[in-house]
Every structure is written in C-alpha cells, then in structure tokens.
Design a protein around this motif. Sequence first.
Motif, short mmCIF file in Angstrom:
data_model
loop_
_atom_site.label_atom_id
_atom_site.label_comp_id
_atom_site.label_asym_id
_atom_site.label_seq_id
_atom_site.Cartn_x
_atom_site.Cartn_y
_atom_site.Cartn_z
N HIS A 29 -1.99 3.61 -1.86
CA HIS A 29 -2.58 3.12 -3.10
C HIS A 29 -1.95 1.77 -3.40
CE1 HIS A 29 1.19 4.78 -4.78
NE2 HIS A 29 0.97 4.03 -5.85
N LEU A 84 0.37 -6.67 1.70
CA LEU A 84 -0.99 -6.39 2.14
C LEU A 84 -1.73 -7.68 2.43
CD1 LEU A 84 -3.37 -4.35 2.46
CD2 LEU A 84 -3.81 -4.66 0.01
N GLY A 92 -8.28 -8.07 3.56
CA GLY A 92 -9.06 -7.41 4.60
C GLY A 92 -8.33 -6.28 5.29
N GLY A 93 -7.05 -6.09 4.93
CA GLY A 93 -6.26 -5.03 5.55
C GLY A 93 -6.64 -3.67 4.99
N LYS A 94 -6.25 -2.63 5.71
CA LYS A 94 -6.55 -1.28 5.28
C LYS A 94 -5.61 -0.85 4.15
CE LYS A 94 -8.23 0.28 9.80
NZ LYS A 94 -8.04 1.28 10.91
N VAL A 95 -6.18 -0.17 3.18
CA VAL A 95 -5.38 0.39 2.08
C VAL A 95 -5.34 1.90 2.30
CG1 VAL A 95 -5.09 0.59 -0.40
CG2 VAL A 95 -6.16 -1.46 0.56
N GLY A 96 -4.33 2.35 3.04
CA GLY A 96 -4.24 3.77 3.37
C GLY A 96 -3.54 4.58 2.30
N GLN A 123 6.51 0.67 7.10
CA GLN A 123 6.37 0.17 8.47
C GLN A 123 7.64 0.29 9.29
OE1 GLN A 123 5.07 -3.64 6.80
NE2 GLN A 123 3.22 -3.48 8.06
N THR A 180 0.81 -1.22 0.00
CA THR A 180 0.00 0.00 0.00
C THR A 180 0.84 1.27 0.00
OG1 THR A 180 -0.14 0.19 2.42
CG2 THR A 180 -1.76 -1.22 1.33
#
Length: 218
Positions: free
Chosen positions: A97, A88, A91-95, A7, A3
């Motif tokens: 792109h 990714l 179901g994880g967040k795509v903060g 991290q 995304t």
Amino acid sequence: MFTGLIQALGTIKPVGGDFWQITCVSRSETIIQDLTYGDSVAVDGVCLTVEEVLTDGFIATASPETLRRTTLAQVEIQQRYVNLETSLRVGGKVGGHFVMGHVDGTGRLISAEQTASSWEMTFAASNNIARYIVPKGSIAVNGISLTVAAYESELSQFTVAVIPLTYSETNLSHLVSGSWVNLEGDILGKYVEKFLSPGKLDHQEEITPAFLAEHGYL
C-alpha cells in the motif's frame, strides 16, 4: 513514496550529533546499484535522503525530529538488521500500500506465535497511531506493508498475520517481545479524519449526509 515491500536488509552505524549521519550497509548489491545521490530510501520505514553512495551502502542524515519520533536512535536497532526499500518509480507495481516513510510513532512487539501457515504478531501502539488502525486495513511496521487481522481498541493492540516469506526476508524474525518498531498509519485514514473533523476544513463546513447529498454523493 514507497509500497512497503522490503527489498533488502542492512545495518546502520550512527555518527552522532544533533543531526545523525547514518551509514547504512546492505547485504544486497541490487539495492545499492539502484541508488543515486538525492534518492529517497526507507530505512525501517523512515524516509531518508541518500547523500553519498558507497560500494556497500549509503550515507544519510536523520534530523532531531526523526530521531525523536522513530527507533533510529535506539541502541537496540543499531544491533540488528533494518529493512530497506527504494522509492516507488512511476509505473512501478504497488504490491503493498502507499507508504510515505513519515513515521507516526513507535510501538512494541507484545507476542509472536508461529501457526501452521504464518506468524501471528501482536503489537501495542500509542493512541496517536491507534486511531488509524482498523481490521483488514493497512499499516506499516518497520516499513513493511501489513494487513491488520484484529484490533483491540481497549488495549491499543493489533495483530497481523505474517507469511513465512515476509517473516524470513525482513527483520521481523529478529524481533523479541518488547522490541520497539516504527509504525505508520494508512495515509487514507489521515485524510478521512481531517475531512470529517468539524471545524478543521478550510471553509469550516462539516461533512454531513446533507452536505454529501447536496454535492451529489447520495
């Protein structure tokens, strides 16, 4: 798939040879605990496969094509931090792109100026990447999802506004004028280019207003 939200930072140590085995050491225990054998991890935007998980990092191999197309083989990158992101999860967040980790080529930093609320950073891109750059569109710089604030087509240069958090928590703060970076254009732009290019469709039919109307799009 990633995304573009970094991290952790790490360092790399190449072993050498036609296929470079890279040992990546991370300052974050969290990212190491999340890795297992065979996982994909983005190293400065380059998708690599984890071959061995160490107590403080992991080992991956970079092919000759990867070394040719990215900055991993440059001495400069071996002397600074690299951005790390695990793949990714469903179901994880795509903060940011959708970032594939398939670097299109390299660019270099032209300037970085601090403003009252952000850092304005201008990069030069090669022509094969520049054609995917549009104002307010997305681009990955060293794996970081950024929004294009301005684009000068004549110079193939684009500017991004980087918030203080992103600047301090990624290796953007370690770049100097002339530093090389990995660039990946938005995957959506690549598909649009393919579908709109005459003669490149499998059925050789060009997408025109008439074609769209015939298929119910107008």
